[in-house]
Structures are given as C-alpha cells and as structure tokens.
Design a protein around this motif. Structure first.
Motif, PDB file in Angstrom:
ATOM      1  N   ASN A  44     -51.347  64.196  88.388  1.00  0.00           N
ATOM      2  CA  ASN A  44     -51.782  65.551  88.054  1.00  0.00           C
ATOM      3  C   ASN A  44     -50.594  66.402  87.602  1.00  0.00           C
ATOM      4  O   ASN A  44     -49.433  65.971  87.680  1.00  0.00           O
ATOM      5  N   THR A  45     -50.891  67.592  87.147  1.00  0.00           N
ATOM      6  CA  THR A  45     -49.853  68.468  86.606  1.00  0.00           C
ATOM      7  C   THR A  45     -48.775  68.775  87.640  1.00  0.00           C
ATOM      8  O   THR A  45     -47.577  68.781  87.331  1.00  0.00           O
ATOM      9  N   HIS A  46     -49.183  69.025  88.882  1.00  0.00           N
ATOM     10  CA  HIS A  46     -48.211  69.347  89.931  1.00  0.00           C
ATOM     11  C   HIS A  46     -47.229  68.195  90.138  1.00  0.00           C
ATOM     12  O   HIS A  46     -46.017  68.427  90.295  1.00  0.00           O
TER      13      HIS A  46
ATOM     14  N   ALA B 209     -52.359  72.219  79.407  1.00  0.00           N
ATOM     15  CA  ALA B 209     -51.701  73.455  78.992  1.00  0.00           C
ATOM     16  C   ALA B 209     -50.611  73.872  79.971  1.00  0.00           C
ATOM     17  O   ALA B 209     -49.506  74.270  79.563  1.00  0.00           O
ATOM     18  N   ASP B 210     -50.877  73.783  81.282  1.00  0.00           N
ATOM     19  CA  ASP B 210     -49.873  74.192  82.277  1.00  0.00           C
ATOM     20  C   ASP B 210     -48.643  73.285  82.223  1.00  0.00           C
ATOM     21  O   ASP B 210     -47.514  73.747  82.375  1.00  0.00           O
ATOM     22  N   TRP B 211     -48.865  71.998  82.030  1.00  0.00           N
ATOM     23  CA  TRP B 211     -47.778  71.028  81.949  1.00  0.00           C
ATOM     24  C   TRP B 211     -46.896  71.311  80.741  1.00  0.00           C
ATOM     25  O   TRP B 211     -45.662  71.394  80.854  1.00  0.00           O
TER      26      TRP B 211
ATOM     27  N   LEU C 102     -42.861  72.712  80.296  1.00  0.00           N
ATOM     28  CA  LEU C 102     -41.819  72.083  79.489  1.00  0.00           C
ATOM     29  C   LEU C 102     -41.208  73.069  78.503  1.00  0.00           C
ATOM     30  O   LEU C 102     -39.990  73.100  78.315  1.00  0.00           O
ATOM     31  N   VAL C 103     -42.060  73.881  77.873  1.00  0.00           N
ATOM     32  CA  VAL C 103     -41.553  74.866  76.913  1.00  0.00           C
ATOM     33  C   VAL C 103     -40.672  75.888  77.621  1.00  0.00           C
ATOM     34  O   VAL C 103     -39.562  76.201  77.167  1.00  0.00           O
ATOM     35  N   GLU C 104     -41.137  76.404  78.744  1.00  0.00           N
ATOM     36  CA  GLU C 104     -40.387  77.440  79.459  1.00  0.00           C
ATOM     37  C   GLU C 104     -39.106  76.885  80.081  1.00  0.00           C
ATOM     38  O   GLU C 104     -38.144  77.629  80.284  1.00  0.00           O
TER      39      GLU C 104
ATOM     40  N   PHE D  41     -39.894  67.897  73.941  1.00  0.00           N
ATOM     41  CA  PHE D  41     -40.847  66.832  74.226  1.00  0.00           C
ATOM     42  C   PHE D  41     -41.611  66.433  72.967  1.00  0.00           C
ATOM     43  O   PHE D  41     -41.691  67.180  71.993  1.00  0.00           O
ATOM     44  N   ALA D  42     -42.153  65.246  73.020  1.00  0.00           N
ATOM     45  CA  ALA D  42     -43.092  64.754  72.008  1.00  0.00           C
ATOM     46  C   ALA D  42     -44.167  63.992  72.772  1.00  0.00           C
ATOM     47  O   ALA D  42     -43.917  62.905  73.293  1.00  0.00           O
TER      48      ALA D  42
END
Length: 359
Positions: free
Chosen positions: A134-136, A166-168, A172-174, A179-180
């Motif tokens: 999961n995202t966490h 979206a959260d994941w 990464l962006v923040e 990433f790709a």
C-alpha cells in the motif's frame, strides 16, 4: 571452511554490525555456505560449519542466529554502496517478490539498485500480508532511503503498474525524487487546463509506432505537474510512463532498466541462490535472511568486477550476453572459495569499508 576466509569476514564485519565473535563466525559460515552450496537451506549450510560438533548442533546454531540476530539495513546499504562504488546517481527499482511455504505467504517489498552491471537489494520491507503493497508501506521504505542518502543520489526511481496512486506520486514529487512509473491506459489524469481525461483518450490520435509521445499533466487532487511519455510497442501495446523528470523521453528509454529487478529476483531464486529453499516464515527472520543474501550478492558482484575488469562479456550470435554479470561473478567466486580461498578472502577484505560514513 578456510581460516583465512573466516578471518577476513569476521574482521571486516565486526566494525559495523556489533555482533559477538560467535555470531560473526556464524554469519561468515552463512555467507560462505550460501554461495558455495547455492542454497539458503540451513541443513545444507550447516555442513560448512567448522568444528567437530555433530550436524544437528551446527544446524541449531544457525537457527539460533536467525532467532536472535537482526542486521541493520542502514549498515548493509552503506556497505553495498561502498563495496560496489555506487555513490554516483543511480537508478533504483521498486518491486515485490513473493512465494509460498505451505499455506504461508512470504511477501517482500524490495528497493534495489539497478545499473548496467549490478542489480542488488538496498532496502526492503517484509510485508505481513499477501498481494500488493500500500501507499504507506512504499512511502515508509522511501523515507528510510532518504534518511540515508540525498534525493540527488537517485537518477530515476523505476516501478511497474502496481506502484501507482496520487498520494504516492505526490510524495515523490514533494520529496524531489525523480521517477518513471508505468501506468495503465485507463488511468485518469488532468491536463494543465484542469480537464480530466483517461490516458487512452489522450493517446487516441497517436498512431506512429516506436515514436515517443509526450504530454504535460497534473496529478489528480494536487495539481502538481508531471509529464507523460508513451510509445506503442511492436505488438500494439502502449508503454506509458508518468515522470517528474524534465526529460520524459529519456525517462521512457531508461525505464527498460526496471527489468533488472526481475533479473535480481531470478538470481536470488532459481538461477542463483535458491531463496525459496528456506523454511523460514517469520518476517523478522526473513528480514535477516535478506540481509545475508544482500551481502552475498555484493561479494559476487565484486568478484565479477575483479574477474572482468573493464572488459565486456562476449555476446552470442543472437546478440545476448554469454553470461550475466551475476553469473560471471558467481562462478568465479565459487571457484575461488574451493581452489584459492586466499583470493576470495582478499577480494572481500580489500573492498569492504574499514569504517562507514555518509555516502
């Protein structure tokens, strides 16, 4: 087991792992037995324990190691980077490997280094459930990496279609992690004007095969900018990646390196060290076993570098390499363990760092 081998391993690892001499001797036995015997099965590795004790006592000694010892992943990661000289920006790949022992599911989320030559685990999490992470769990694994290394140490983080959300991606962006990530055609993204479309709709007019198409997009619910790069493959399927790289075409071309982590799992399993032979199922013990496996693979790749130097592995007539870099080092190191243990010992002791510092 050669005394010089045990001395080299114990002397170099004692400075980093904080284990007693007895535990360090057991760890050295595990590393040598794992490589020499091509299996993680403790019954087979027990035959490599030195001393006159009966086989059952040696086997129980190995069991106690996994019962009581936990190896620090941060230390293991630092040793890997220093031994293989991977301090420069590198591609990382994120994926899972899983297998079953009876009714028990064993599921490991792995963050691995994948370069032109090396594919080796760096950090991992043993999941307590079967199926996708999961995202966490993904964020927690990347946060552990970012606590050890700067975001600038990552050339690209590569992941397959399982690792979306979206959260994941926002994390990464923040976190400034380039990433790709491959995505499905039915994923809905937002254009820069705010309108939401499925990727399949956005690509419906793109017909040319092998041409790379790019689009500027926004992450849903956050409006953080990302870019999409897509290419239609020979079979008609789309290869689509979402990236925050300023060079989306390069990100799409680099994505092929993600296959390196699949090769890593093959090297750890049937093509190499037979990880699935283990009868361990407890997550903490699997964590320790993965750390031992990572040290063994690092030694194998160091052997490949020593054997080949700057030379490339020859290709067969169909264009593929005669051997993988892993197999080249594996064969060379197993031969050295049997015939020239002094060489194997020197290879480890000369490359293992005397002290660890921030990479």
């Amino acid at each position: 087991m050669s005394l010089c081998l045990r001395t080299a391993l114990i002397g170099s690892l004692s400075a980093h792992l904080g284990l007693s001499k007895s535990r360090l001797e057991t760890l050295s036995t595990l590393l040598i037995g794992l490589i020499h015997g091509r299996t993680v099965n403790l019954t087979h590795i027990a035959s490599h324990c030195h001393g006159s004790a009966c086989h059952a006592s040696k086997y129980r000694r190995l069991q106690r190691f996994f019962q009581y010892v936990r190896l620090d992943q941060a230390v293991i990661a630092a040793i890997v980077v220093r031994m293989l000289k991977l301090s420069r920006p590198k591609c990382l790949a994120l994926d899972r490997t899983n297998w079953k022992l009876g009714r028990k599911d064993i599921n490991v989320l792995v963050l691995a280094i994948v370069t032109r030559r090396f594919r080796v685990p760096l950090l991992w999490s043993v999941l307590s459930h079967p199926g996708n992470s999961n995202t966490h769990q993904r964020i927690a694994l990347l946060q552990r990496y970012l606590a050890l290394f700067e975001p600038s140490s990552i050339d690209l983080l590569l992941a397959d279609r399982e690792f979306i959300g979206a959260d994941w991606m926002r994390f990464l962006v923040e976190s400034r992690v380039p990433f790709a990530i491959r995505v499905r055609q039915d994923l809905v993204m937002a254009l820069t004007d705010g309108s939401a479309w499925s990727i399949a709709t956005l690509l419906r007019t793109k017909r040319a095969r092998h041409a790379i198409h790019t689009l500027d997009l926004l992450l849903p619910d956050s409006r953080l900018p990302v870019r999409l790069a897509a290419k239609r493959l020979a079979g008609g399927e789309w290869l689509i990646v979402v990236t925050n790289s300023p060079e989306p075409r390069r990100a799409l071309q680099t994505y092929r390196r993600r296959w390196g982590i699949e090769c890593l799992f093959g090297d750890a399993k049937t093509r190499g060290l037979n990880l699935e032979d283990t009868h361990l199922t407890d997550p903490a013990k699997i964590d320790t076993l993965t750390a031992v496996l990572t040290l063994a693979m690092t030694w194998i790749y160091k052997s490949a570098t020593d054997s080949m130097g700057m030379k490339a592995i020859a290709r067969k007539t169909h264009g593929r390499r005669r051997k993988s870099w892993f197999r080249t080092g594996f064969d060379a190191l197993r031969s050295a363990l049997i015939n020239t243990p002094d060489t194997a010992a020197a290879l480890w002791s000369e490359s293992c760092p005397k002290r660890l510092r921030s990479p």
